[in-house]
Write a protein that holds these residues in place. Structure first.
Motif, PDB file in Angstrom:
ATOM      1  N   SER A 248      90.546  65.241  20.964  1.00 19.40           N
ATOM      2  CA  SER A 248      90.035  65.232  23.020  1.00 19.40           C
ATOM      3  C   SER A 248      89.460  64.408  23.117  1.00 19.40           C
ATOM      4  N   ALA A 249      88.915  63.663  22.481  1.00 17.22           N
ATOM      5  CA  ALA A 249      88.109  62.380  22.266  1.00 17.22           C
ATOM      6  C   ALA A 249      88.898  61.349  24.195  1.00 17.22           C
ATOM      7  N   LEU A 250      90.053  61.622  23.830  1.00 17.31           N
ATOM      8  CA  LEU A 250      91.221  60.503  24.736  1.00 17.31           C
ATOM      9  C   LEU A 250      90.463  61.075  25.911  1.00 17.31           C
ATOM     10  N   GLY A 251      90.395  62.268  26.569  1.00 17.71           N
ATOM     11  CA  GLY A 251      90.069  62.496  27.692  1.00 17.71           C
ATOM     12  C   GLY A 251      91.224  63.347  27.710  1.00 17.71           C
ATOM     13  N   PRO A 252      91.325  63.662  29.038  1.00 18.46           N
ATOM     14  CA  PRO A 252      92.808  65.011  29.302  1.00 18.46           C
ATOM     15  C   PRO A 252      93.827  63.705  29.574  1.00 18.46           C
ATOM     16  N   VAL A 253      94.275  62.668  30.791  1.00 17.39           N
ATOM     17  CA  VAL A 253      95.016  61.600  31.329  1.00 17.39           C
ATOM     18  C   VAL A 253      95.020  60.232  29.775  1.00 17.39           C
ATOM     19  N   GLY A 254      94.242  60.431  29.232  1.00 17.75           N
ATOM     20  CA  GLY A 254      94.975  59.878  27.409  1.00 17.75           C
ATOM     21  C   GLY A 254      95.007  60.311  26.533  1.00 17.75           C
ATOM     22  N   ARG A 255      95.144  61.671  26.425  1.00 14.49           N
ATOM     23  CA  ARG A 255      95.724  62.329  25.430  1.00 14.49           C
ATOM     24  C   ARG A 255      97.284  62.450  26.718  1.00 14.49           C
ATOM     25  N   ALA A 256      97.411  62.724  27.429  1.00 10.32           N
ATOM     26  CA  ALA A 256      98.865  62.814  27.833  1.00 10.32           C
ATOM     27  C   ALA A 256      99.458  61.515  27.933  1.00 10.32           C
ATOM     28  N   PHE A 257      98.821  60.285  28.096  1.00  7.54           N
ATOM     29  CA  PHE A 257      99.234  59.147  28.009  1.00  7.54           C
ATOM     30  C   PHE A 257     100.041  58.746  26.945  1.00  7.54           C
ATOM     31  N   ARG A 258      99.123  59.352  25.470  1.00 11.84           N
ATOM     32  CA  ARG A 258      99.600  59.053  24.179  1.00 11.84           C
ATOM     33  C   ARG A 258     100.415  59.751  24.109  1.00 11.84           C
ATOM     34  N   LEU A 259     100.966  61.127  24.687  1.00  9.50           N
ATOM     35  CA  LEU A 259     102.069  62.118  24.687  1.00  9.50           C
ATOM     36  C   LEU A 259     103.538  61.640  24.465  1.00  9.50           C
ATOM     37  N   SER A 260     103.328  60.814  26.158  1.00 12.24           N
ATOM     38  CA  SER A 260     104.294  59.973  26.410  1.00 12.24           C
ATOM     39  C   SER A 260     104.542  59.216  25.712  1.00 12.24           C
ATOM     40  N   TYR A 261     103.361  57.552  25.714  1.00 15.91           N
ATOM     41  CA  TYR A 261     103.689  56.275  24.926  1.00 15.91           C
ATOM     42  C   TYR A 261     104.643  56.866  23.801  1.00 15.91           C
ATOM     43  N   GLU A 262     103.983  57.694  22.689  1.00 11.20           N
ATOM     44  CA  GLU A 262     104.607  58.509  21.746  1.00 11.20           C
ATOM     45  C   GLU A 262     105.991  58.063  21.424  1.00 11.20           C
ATOM     46  N   SER A 263     106.269  59.210  22.683  1.00 11.68           N
ATOM     47  CA  SER A 263     107.740  59.561  22.395  1.00 11.68           C
ATOM     48  C   SER A 263     108.791  58.279  22.615  1.00 11.68           C
ATOM     49  N   LEU A 264     108.255  57.047  23.150  1.00 16.18           N
ATOM     50  CA  LEU A 264     109.087  56.143  23.645  1.00 16.18           C
ATOM     51  C   LEU A 264     109.621  55.432  22.358  1.00 16.18           C
ATOM     52  N   VAL A 265     110.759  55.330  22.533  1.00 16.91           N
ATOM     53  CA  VAL A 265     112.148  53.972  21.843  1.00 16.91           C
ATOM     54  C   VAL A 265     110.929  52.931  21.511  1.00 16.91           C
ATOM     55  N   PRO A 330      94.303  50.829  31.484  1.00 18.19           N
ATOM     56  CA  PRO A 330      93.043  50.180  31.044  1.00 18.19           C
ATOM     57  C   PRO A 330      94.211  50.913  29.717  1.00 18.19           C
ATOM     58  N   LEU A 331      94.510  51.622  29.611  1.00 19.16           N
ATOM     59  CA  LEU A 331      95.670  52.634  28.297  1.00 19.16           C
ATOM     60  C   LEU A 331      96.907  51.756  28.051  1.00 19.16           C
ATOM     61  N   ILE A 332      97.666  50.949  28.872  1.00 16.30           N
ATOM     62  CA  ILE A 332      98.035  50.146  27.945  1.00 16.30           C
ATOM     63  C   ILE A 332      98.220  49.017  28.189  1.00 16.30           C
ATOM     64  N   ARG A 333      96.626  47.828  28.358  1.00 17.23           N
ATOM     65  CA  ARG A 333      96.464  47.100  28.309  1.00 17.23           C
ATOM     66  C   ARG A 333      95.928  47.391  26.753  1.00 17.23           C
ATOM     67  N   ALA A 334      95.195  48.957  26.612  1.00 14.12           N
ATOM     68  CA  ALA A 334      94.441  48.448  25.153  1.00 14.12           C
ATOM     69  C   ALA A 334      95.691  48.549  24.286  1.00 14.12           C
ATOM     70  N   ALA A 335      96.549  49.240  24.433  1.00 20.37           N
ATOM     71  CA  ALA A 335      98.369  49.573  23.651  1.00 20.37           C
ATOM     72  C   ALA A 335      98.291  48.071  23.276  1.00 20.37           C
ATOM     73  N   MET A 336      98.689  47.426  24.468  1.00 25.70           N
ATOM     74  CA  MET A 336      99.211  45.802  24.016  1.00 25.70           C
ATOM     75  C   MET A 336      97.945  45.233  23.245  1.00 25.70           C
ATOM     76  N   GLU A 337      97.226  45.360  23.280  1.00 19.59           N
ATOM     77  CA  GLU A 337      96.063  44.767  23.067  1.00 19.59           C
ATOM     78  C   GLU A 337      96.039  45.164  21.091  1.00 19.59           C
ATOM     79  N   ALA A 338      96.593  45.667  20.656  1.00 24.12           N
ATOM     80  CA  ALA A 338      95.937  46.978  19.460  1.00 24.12           C
ATOM     81  C   ALA A 338      97.758  46.301  18.753  1.00 24.12           C
ATOM     82  N   GLN A 339      98.656  46.771  19.090  1.00 22.36           N
ATOM     83  CA  GLN A 339      99.921  46.405  19.075  1.00 22.36           C
ATOM     84  C   GLN A 339     100.777  44.736  19.153  1.00 22.36           C
ATOM     85  N   GLU A 340     100.142  43.852  19.463  1.00 24.53           N
ATOM     86  CA  GLU A 340     100.750  43.081  20.586  1.00 24.53           C
ATOM     87  C   GLU A 340      99.688  41.887  19.431  1.00 24.53           C
ATOM     88  N   ARG A 341     100.363  40.545  18.625  1.00 24.67           N
ATOM     89  CA  ARG A 341      99.525  39.860  18.158  1.00 24.67           C
ATOM     90  C   ARG A 341      99.621  38.502  19.741  1.00 24.67           C
TER      91      ARG A 341
END
Length: 672
Positions: A248-265, A330-341
């Motif tokens: 829940s700490a992600l907030g409504p938009v952050g939680r929905a984004f993670r759901l959508s993002y993690e479902s991508l190939v 900001p959520l997309i950028r955080a994902a990039m910084e976490a997973q891309e070298r």
């Protein structure tokens, strides 16, 4: 909506572009009522000095932009001069400079904005323009009150609708309309746009539970709805259950984004992460293709999928262009910084810049004549990088202009890709000049030349520094900032000497003289023209010698030194004669005639002017002939021969045809 500024960036109440506006009836009514509310000035008996400001406050993803657009759509018909739009914060969270916003709003009004003008000057020009108009100004995502205050029209007949995260303290008489979540009925209606009515009716309580998990936030509901739309067999309860399992700490938009993002190939997820590098949050198929290294067609298909999922928002342009929602950036950028070298990120950025350079080269080459070297080179490019015609290239450049300018600025700021950055700026300058013309593109070119100067300073590139300073100084001089131009011309001279570049030093010395001439410092102007002439004489550059003799003749004429002026104009005429330049020779003689007349030698002036007319006739320069005929007529009038003067005026009229006005011959050399 006509307007200015970057593309809208929140996937808000319109369901990422789907359907009509949903809910917010109470808020719309309150905002409309606030327009008529008596302000502090009205209560005190004074007329309001400025436009009324309506503020819509809410967190990103709350639907504030969509509400502002809906309100503007409802009220736009009441404002005869239309609706203007400007975004005050970039998708990455950076404040948009006031000068950029004011310039884009002036451009939307088809009003000129001097290149290089500062924020205060441009904001004042904008307020002056709006003082005589009745417009609705929509200022989206304001960072603070100062941004809005500088743009407020001094006209109570205008209306400003602003959106921000919180109150704009400092602007008087503004009551914010603070947005929370959508009411349950409206939120369920928004969901049904994606899921259809059946899945909602089958389990209405699950739908209400999903609305609760999303806190009624439109952006979160759009993402959840997009996830369901991509999975026809999934139930509303499924997505609600998965959201509950998300922190829940992600907030409504952050939680929905993670759901959508993690479902991508994985390939699609990587493309989404790399969209954080998209300049100004604007994406097209070429950008996505270059960032990820996939084909353009595969990138286009993926972008369409992202749009359906609510991860991107189309802006309606052709070819298709998409906006990264501001609440997701900001959520997309955080994902990039976490997973891309970092090395992979830099490589992706380099690929994007290289692709942009090639597209810009193709965009400029299409303006060249058939059979030219540029067109032959264009034919060898892959089909995806070619434009079918000049109109298509101009349309692409117009649509992508904000992204291209942002890309150039980001490349220079990066500091690690300076070679690509220089190529990008050079290609963009040429494409803008080819399609828009240097006059119309001057404001953009000014900023691009400053970027070149930044790179040249950083890398110690003296020749490029000299070129950038000369270009900037030329634009300063064209807009009347002669002292600023003079300082830059002197700096260009120093850079040219450091680079041992005779062209840059000669050009700079001549331009320093021109700046002094504009400041009416005739002595210094003559001194610098003389220095430039000495260099040209030493190098045997005859055409430049003739021109500089003319410029010296001009400043000596202005200073009243007619003897010096005549000597220089004779030298200029002789130079053009040796070059075989009949038109240049005729113009030099026409200026000699002018000086002879000023010096009280009208008979010599008449003889010289007749010689100039004959040269102009042999050169086939009809306009010059006509102007010289008029000068002859004026001289004959002063000599007491009005009949001959009338004959020469009649000849000039025949040459010009249809009484088209002839300009007085002025020294062309003074404006070189």
């Amino acid at each position: 909506m006509p307007g200015a500024g970057s593309a809208r960036s929140e996937a808000e109440q319109r369901g990422g572009g789907y359907g009509e506006f949903v809910g917010r009836r109470r808020e719309v009514q309150a905002l409309r009522a606030d327009i008529e509310r008596a302000g502090l000035d009205t209560i005190s008996g004074r007329k309001a000095p400025r436009a009324r400001v309506l503020l819509i406050a809410g967190r990103p993803g709350s639907g504030r932009t969509a509400l502002a657009e809906e309100l503007a759509g409802q009220l736009g018909g009441d404002y005869a001069d239309g609706v203007l739009y400007a975004r005050l914060t970039d998708p990455g969270g950076e404040r948009v400079p006031t000068d950029r916003t004011a310039r884009e709003l002036l451009d939307a009004l088809d009003l000129p904005a001097p290149p290089g003008a500062g924020a205060d000057e441009l904001a004042e020009s904008l307020r002056e323009a709006l003082a005589a108009r009745r417009v609705l100004l929509l200022l989206d995502d304001a960072a603070d009150a100062e941004q809005v205050d500088l743009l407020l029209p001094d006209n109570p007949d205008c209306l400003v609708v602003a959106t921000a995260q919180g109150p704009l303290t400092g602007i008087p008489d503004v009551r914010p309309c603070t947005l929370g979540g959508l009411d349950t009925a409206s939120a369920v209606e928004l969901l049904s746009r994606f899921t259809g009515s059946v899945r909602i009716k089958v389990d209405p309580r699950a739908a209400e539970g999903l609305v609760e998990e999303c806190a009624g936030q439109p952006a979160a509901l759009v993402l959840a709805g997009g996830w369901l739309a991509a999975r026809p067999k999934a139930s509303v309860a499924d997505v609600a259950r998965q959201l509950r399992a998300t922190p829940s700490a992600l907030g409504p938009v952050g939680r929905a984004f993670r759901l959508s993002y993690e479902s991508l190939v994985p390939p699609a997820a990587r493309i989404l992460r790399l969209l954080a590098l998209a300049p100004a949050g604007l994406v097209d198929a070429h950008t996505a293709s270059a960032l990820s290294g996939c084909s353009v067609s595969a990138a286009q298909s993926t972008l369409d999928d992202f749009t359906a999922l609510g991860l991107l928002r189309p802006d309606g342009s052709t070819p298709p262009q998409y906006t990264v929602p501001g609440c997701l950036a900001p959520l997309i950028r955080a994902a990039m910084e976490a997973q891309e070298r970092p090395a992979e990120v830099q490589l992706a950025r380099a690929r994007m810049l290289e692709r942009t350079v090639r597209l810009l080269q193709s965009c400029r080459a299409i303006t060249e004549p058939d059979g030219s070297a540029a067109r032959r080179k264009l034919a060898g490019l892959p089909r995806a990088l070619r434009f079918p015609n000049q109109q298509a290239a101009a349309g692409w450049l117009r649509t992508r202009r904000p992204a291209l300018l942002a890309s150039a600025a980001a490349a220079v700021a990066d500091g690690e890709l300076d070679t690509l950055a220089r190529r990008l700026v050079s290609a963009l300058v040429r494409a803008l000049a080819a399609h828009r013309g240097t006059e119309a593109a001057a404001p953009d070119l000014y900023g691009l030349h400053r970027l070149v100067l930044d790179v040249a300073d950083r890398r110690g590139l003296h020749r490029e520094k000299a070129a950038a300073l000369l270009n900037l100084a030329d634009l300063d001089a064209r807009t009347g900032r002669n002292r600023e131009a003079l300082a830059r011309y002197r700096a260009a001279l120093d850079a040219g000497r450091a680079a041992n570049d005779p062209y840059a030093t000669g050009r700079a010395m001549e331009s320093v003289g021109g700046a002094h001439q504009q400041l009416e410092d005739w002595q210094r102007a003559a001194d610098w023209y003389g220095r430039a002439l000495t260099q040209r004489l030493a190098r045997g550059e005859r055409a430049d010698e003739a021109r500089l003799y003319g410029r010296l003749g001009t400043v000596h004429t202005y200073a009243g030194r007619y003897g010096e002026a005549l000597r220089n104009w004779r030298a200029s005429a002789a130079g053009y004669r040796r070059l075989g330049d009949l038109a240049g020779h005729a113009r030099a003689l026409s200026e000699m005639a002018r000086v002879q007349e000023y010096a009280g030698r009208p008979t010599e002036s008449l003889r010289t002017c007749r010689e100039a007319v004959e040269l102009a006739r042999r050169a086939g320069d009809v306009r010059l002939q006509a102007a010289l005929q008029l000068r002859l007529a004026d001289t004959l009038d002063r000599l007491g021969d009005p009949a001959a003067a009338r004959l020469h005026r009649a000849t000039a009229e025949r040459l010009l045809e249809d009484d088209s006005p002839a300009c007085e011959i002025r020294s062309g050399f003074a404006e070189d």
